[in-house]
Design a protein around this motif. Structure first.
Motif, short mmCIF file in Angstrom:
data_model
loop_
_atom_site.label_atom_id
_atom_site.label_comp_id
_atom_site.label_asym_id
_atom_site.label_seq_id
_atom_site.Cartn_x
_atom_site.Cartn_y
_atom_site.Cartn_z
N TYR A 8 34.94 46.43 35.03
CA TYR A 8 34.70 45.45 34.06
C TYR A 8 34.10 44.34 34.72
O TYR A 8 34.23 43.78 35.70
N GLY A 9 33.33 43.44 34.05
CA GLY A 9 32.58 42.19 34.65
C GLY A 9 31.91 41.68 33.41
O GLY A 9 31.63 42.23 32.33
N GLY A 10 31.08 40.72 33.61
CA GLY A 10 30.15 39.80 32.87
C GLY A 10 30.95 39.47 31.65
O GLY A 10 32.19 38.95 31.42
N THR A 11 30.20 39.77 30.43
CA THR A 11 31.06 39.39 28.97
C THR A 11 32.26 40.13 28.59
O THR A 11 33.03 39.54 27.87
N SER A 12 32.53 40.95 29.37
CA SER A 12 33.71 41.84 29.12
C SER A 12 35.17 41.23 29.89
O SER A 12 36.08 41.29 29.32
N VAL A 13 34.94 40.09 30.59
CA VAL A 13 35.80 39.50 31.23
C VAL A 13 35.74 37.85 31.12
O VAL A 13 35.92 36.98 31.97
N ALA A 14 34.82 37.54 29.92
CA ALA A 14 34.25 36.37 29.85
C ALA A 14 35.33 35.05 29.35
O ALA A 14 35.03 33.92 29.85
N ASN A 15 36.22 35.45 28.73
CA ASN A 15 37.31 34.62 28.36
C ASN A 15 38.69 35.32 28.24
O ASN A 15 38.78 36.38 28.65
N GLU A 17 40.66 36.20 25.83
CA GLU A 17 40.87 37.25 24.64
C GLU A 17 40.29 38.44 25.37
O GLU A 17 40.73 39.54 25.21
N ARG A 18 39.00 38.49 25.95
CA ARG A 18 38.42 39.55 26.46
C ARG A 18 39.06 40.04 27.60
O ARG A 18 39.11 41.17 27.77
N ILE A 19 39.61 39.34 28.44
CA ILE A 19 40.13 39.83 29.63
C ILE A 19 41.67 40.60 29.14
O ILE A 19 42.05 41.37 29.64
N VAL A 22 40.67 43.74 28.16
CA VAL A 22 40.44 44.75 29.16
C VAL A 22 41.96 45.07 29.83
O VAL A 22 42.31 46.58 29.82
N ALA A 23 42.92 44.57 29.64
CA ALA A 23 44.32 44.62 29.99
C ALA A 23 44.89 45.61 29.27
O ALA A 23 45.33 46.71 29.84
N GLU A 24 44.65 45.46 27.93
CA GLU A 24 45.23 46.52 27.12
C GLU A 24 44.62 47.76 27.33
O GLU A 24 45.31 48.84 26.95
N ARG A 25 43.13 47.83 27.62
CA ARG A 25 42.48 48.97 27.82
C ARG A 25 43.07 49.84 28.66
O ARG A 25 43.51 51.19 28.94
N VAL A 26 43.37 49.14 29.96
CA VAL A 26 43.82 49.33 31.30
C VAL A 26 45.36 50.21 30.82
O VAL A 26 45.63 51.15 31.32
N ALA A 27 46.34 49.32 30.36
CA ALA A 27 47.43 49.83 30.00
C ALA A 27 47.64 51.06 29.12
O ALA A 27 48.23 51.98 29.39
#
Length: 75
Positions: A8-15, A17-19, A22-27
């Motif tokens: 993940y990087g760029g806009t997928s971790v931009a704020n 809410e997006r982070i 990502v955490a939910e997707r990993v979980a």
């Protein structure tokens, strides 16, 4: 059980809410019984800021240009 690499990087971790997304997707991947390796690169716009630093704050007459070239070459 699979070993899954997620990057993940760029806009997928931009704020925040997006982070969290990502955490939910990993979980979710972990809950599915997989092992996960997560690679996180810079937030949106941060790489451009880092590349601009040696241009703004060089150490010597040619140092800023040389440092910037090395940063770009390394990707």
């Amino acid at each position: 059980m699979a070993l899954i690499v997620q990057k993940y990087g760029g806009t997928s971790v931009a704020n925040v809410e997006r982070i969290k997304a990502v955490a939910e997707r990993v979980a979710k991947t972990i809950r599915a019984g997989n092992q996960v390796v997560v690679v996180v690169s810079a937030m949106s716009g941060e790489t451009d800021k880092l590349i601009a630093l040696p241009i703004r704050y060089p150490r010597g007459p040619e140092k800023g240009r040389w440092t910037c070239s090395c940063l770009r070459a390394r990707g």
